[in-house]
Design a protein around this motif. Structure first.
Motif, PDB file in Angstrom:
ATOM      1  N   HIS A  38       0.852  -1.183   0.000  1.00 10.89           N
ATOM      2  CA  HIS A  38       0.000   0.000   0.000  1.00 10.89           C
ATOM      3  C   HIS A  38       0.894   1.242   0.000  1.00 10.89           C
ATOM      4  O   HIS A  38       1.940   1.258   0.666  1.00 10.89           O
ATOM      5  N   PRO A  39       0.520   2.281  -0.735  1.00 11.72           N
ATOM      6  CA  PRO A  39       1.342   3.501  -0.783  1.00 11.72           C
ATOM      7  C   PRO A  39       1.668   4.094   0.591  1.00 11.72           C
ATOM      8  O   PRO A  39       2.702   4.743   0.752  1.00 11.72           O
ATOM      9  N   LYS A  40       0.797   3.870   1.588  1.00 14.80           N
ATOM     10  CA  LYS A  40       1.058   4.410   2.933  1.00 14.80           C
ATOM     11  C   LYS A  40       2.178   3.679   3.664  1.00 14.80           C
ATOM     12  O   LYS A  40       2.705   4.186   4.646  1.00 14.80           O
ATOM     13  N   GLU A  41       2.577   2.511   3.184  1.00 14.15           N
ATOM     14  CA  GLU A  41       3.602   1.714   3.856  1.00 14.15           C
ATOM     15  C   GLU A  41       5.006   2.128   3.392  1.00 14.15           C
ATOM     16  O   GLU A  41       5.804   1.304   2.956  1.00 14.15           O
ATOM     17  N   VAL A  42       5.277   3.397   3.525  1.00 13.46           N
ATOM     18  CA  VAL A  42       6.523   3.975   3.030  1.00 13.46           C
ATOM     19  C   VAL A  42       7.745   3.342   3.695  1.00 13.46           C
ATOM     20  O   VAL A  42       8.708   2.964   3.020  1.00 13.46           O
ATOM     21  N   GLU A  43       7.743   3.220   5.002  1.00 11.96           N
ATOM     22  CA  GLU A  43       8.919   2.693   5.695  1.00 11.96           C
ATOM     23  C   GLU A  43       9.186   1.239   5.312  1.00 11.96           C
ATOM     24  O   GLU A  43      10.332   0.844   5.112  1.00 11.96           O
ATOM     25  N   LYS A  44       8.159   0.435   5.171  1.00 14.86           N
ATOM     26  CA  LYS A  44       8.322  -0.953   4.748  1.00 14.86           C
ATOM     27  C   LYS A  44       8.899  -1.009   3.327  1.00 14.86           C
ATOM     28  O   LYS A  44       9.780  -1.821   3.025  1.00 14.86           O
ATOM     29  N   ARG A  45       8.427  -0.124   2.457  1.00 17.38           N
ATOM     30  CA  ARG A  45       8.947  -0.074   1.089  1.00 17.38           C
ATOM     31  C   ARG A  45      10.441   0.266   1.092  1.00 17.38           C
ATOM     32  O   ARG A  45      11.240  -0.400   0.429  1.00 17.38           O
ATOM     33  N   MET A  46      10.819   1.281   1.868  1.00 17.60           N
ATOM     34  CA  MET A  46      12.223   1.689   1.911  1.00 17.60           C
ATOM     35  C   MET A  46      13.095   0.601   2.547  1.00 17.60           C
ATOM     36  O   MET A  46      14.224   0.372   2.126  1.00 17.60           O
ATOM     37  N   GLU A  47      12.548  -0.105   3.550  1.00 10.00           N
ATOM     38  CA  GLU A  47      13.274  -1.197   4.191  1.00 10.00           C
ATOM     39  C   GLU A  47      13.588  -2.311   3.177  1.00 10.00           C
ATOM     40  O   GLU A  47      14.691  -2.858   3.162  1.00 10.00           O
ATOM     41  N   LEU A  48      12.627  -2.631   2.323  1.00  8.69           N
ATOM     42  CA  LEU A  48      12.856  -3.647   1.298  1.00  8.69           C
ATOM     43  C   LEU A  48      13.967  -3.219   0.338  1.00  8.69           C
ATOM     44  O   LEU A  48      14.842  -4.020  -0.006  1.00  8.69           O
ATOM     45  N   LEU A  49      13.944  -1.956  -0.088  1.00  6.97           N
ATOM     46  CA  LEU A  49      14.979  -1.478  -1.008  1.00  6.97           C
ATOM     47  C   LEU A  49      16.344  -1.417  -0.330  1.00  6.97           C
ATOM     48  O   LEU A  49      17.361  -1.751  -0.944  1.00  6.97           O
ATOM     49  N   ARG A  50      16.378  -1.013   0.931  1.00  3.67           N
ATOM     50  CA  ARG A  50      17.658  -0.973   1.653  1.00  3.67           C
ATOM     51  C   ARG A  50      18.279  -2.366   1.719  1.00  3.67           C
ATOM     52  O   ARG A  50      19.495  -2.519   1.636  1.00  3.67           O
ATOM     53  N   GLY A  51      17.446  -3.392   1.855  1.00  2.00           N
ATOM     54  CA  GLY A  51      17.937  -4.766   1.890  1.00  2.00           C
ATOM     55  C   GLY A  51      18.383  -5.276   0.527  1.00  2.00           C
ATOM     56  O   GLY A  51      19.190  -6.198   0.437  1.00  2.00           O
ATOM     57  N   LEU A  52      17.863  -4.698  -0.532  1.00  5.40           N
ATOM     58  CA  LEU A  52      18.171  -5.132  -1.895  1.00  5.40           C
ATOM     59  C   LEU A  52      19.381  -4.404  -2.480  1.00  5.40           C
ATOM     60  O   LEU A  52      20.223  -5.016  -3.151  1.00  5.40           O
ATOM     61  N   PHE A  53      19.484  -3.097  -2.237  1.00  5.46           N
ATOM     62  CA  PHE A  53      20.523  -2.271  -2.847  1.00  5.46           C
ATOM     63  C   PHE A  53      21.899  -2.542  -2.234  1.00  5.46           C
ATOM     64  O   PHE A  53      22.013  -2.894  -1.069  1.00  5.46           O
TER      65      PHE A  53
END
Length: 185
Positions: A38-53
């Protein structure tokens, strides 16, 4: 030497093997979850990218949807932003500087394929890194090709196809992208 090691060195490698396929699948699984949040789950989205990048700061933002090939070759700068539909084929290192703005529908490619049909059908490719300097603005619909460096504070006009490196502090536009104006520092 493994195909991944060859890829990371910038040598010719075969992209169709099991190891690299599995790593692309891993990135696809993480990005499926990222793009489904969901667009409101900003921190979860960034956490996933931090783990990938390969590298990511505390403060950055990428709109959904986002796609990349591996993720670990992406080094994202502080306070940099990418709009909708950004695609990064990160077979080679992709460095995004600080305070970079990336418009919607931007493609960044590092993979080069063989010109000879026999070699291309065998899956041979090599990767050239892309380096985007601090303070760069990349207009929507731009494609950045392998091996390109964009100098700090430069602006790339919408719809450009960047095939050669661009110096710092310039406005560059077109297909192929070319410098049309020096910008004030």
């Amino acid at each position: 030497m493994t195909e991944k090691e060859k890829m990371l060195r910038g040598d010719w490698y075969v992209s169709l093997g099991e190891e690299l396929f599995n790593e692309r699948q891993h990135a696809n699984e993480i990005l499926f979850e990222y793009n489904s949040l969901h667009p409101k789950e900003v921190e979860k989205r960034m956490e996933l990218l931090r783990g990938l990048f390969g590298e990511s700061p505390e403060e950055f933002f990428i709109e959904q949807p986002f796609k990349c090939a591996y993720g670990y070759n992406i080094h994202w700068g502080e306070k940099s932003f990418a709009n909708y539909n950004c695609t990064i084929i990160d077979s080679g290192r992709v460095t995004i500087g600080k305070n970079v703005m990336i418009g919607p529908n931007v493609n960044i490619f590092t993979a080069n394929h063989a010109l000879a049909i026999k070699d291309r059908m065998a899956g041979l490719e090599y990767a050239d890194p892309v380096d985007i300097g601090d303070g760069v603005w990349i207009g929507g619909g731009t494609t950045i090709n392998p091996g390109v460096k964009i100098g700090k504070n430069s602006v790339i006009g919408s719809g450009s196809v960047v095939t050669k490196s661009i110096p710092e502090n310039v406005l560059a536009v077109g297909n192929p992208c070319r410098v049309i104006k020096k910008l004030d520092k």
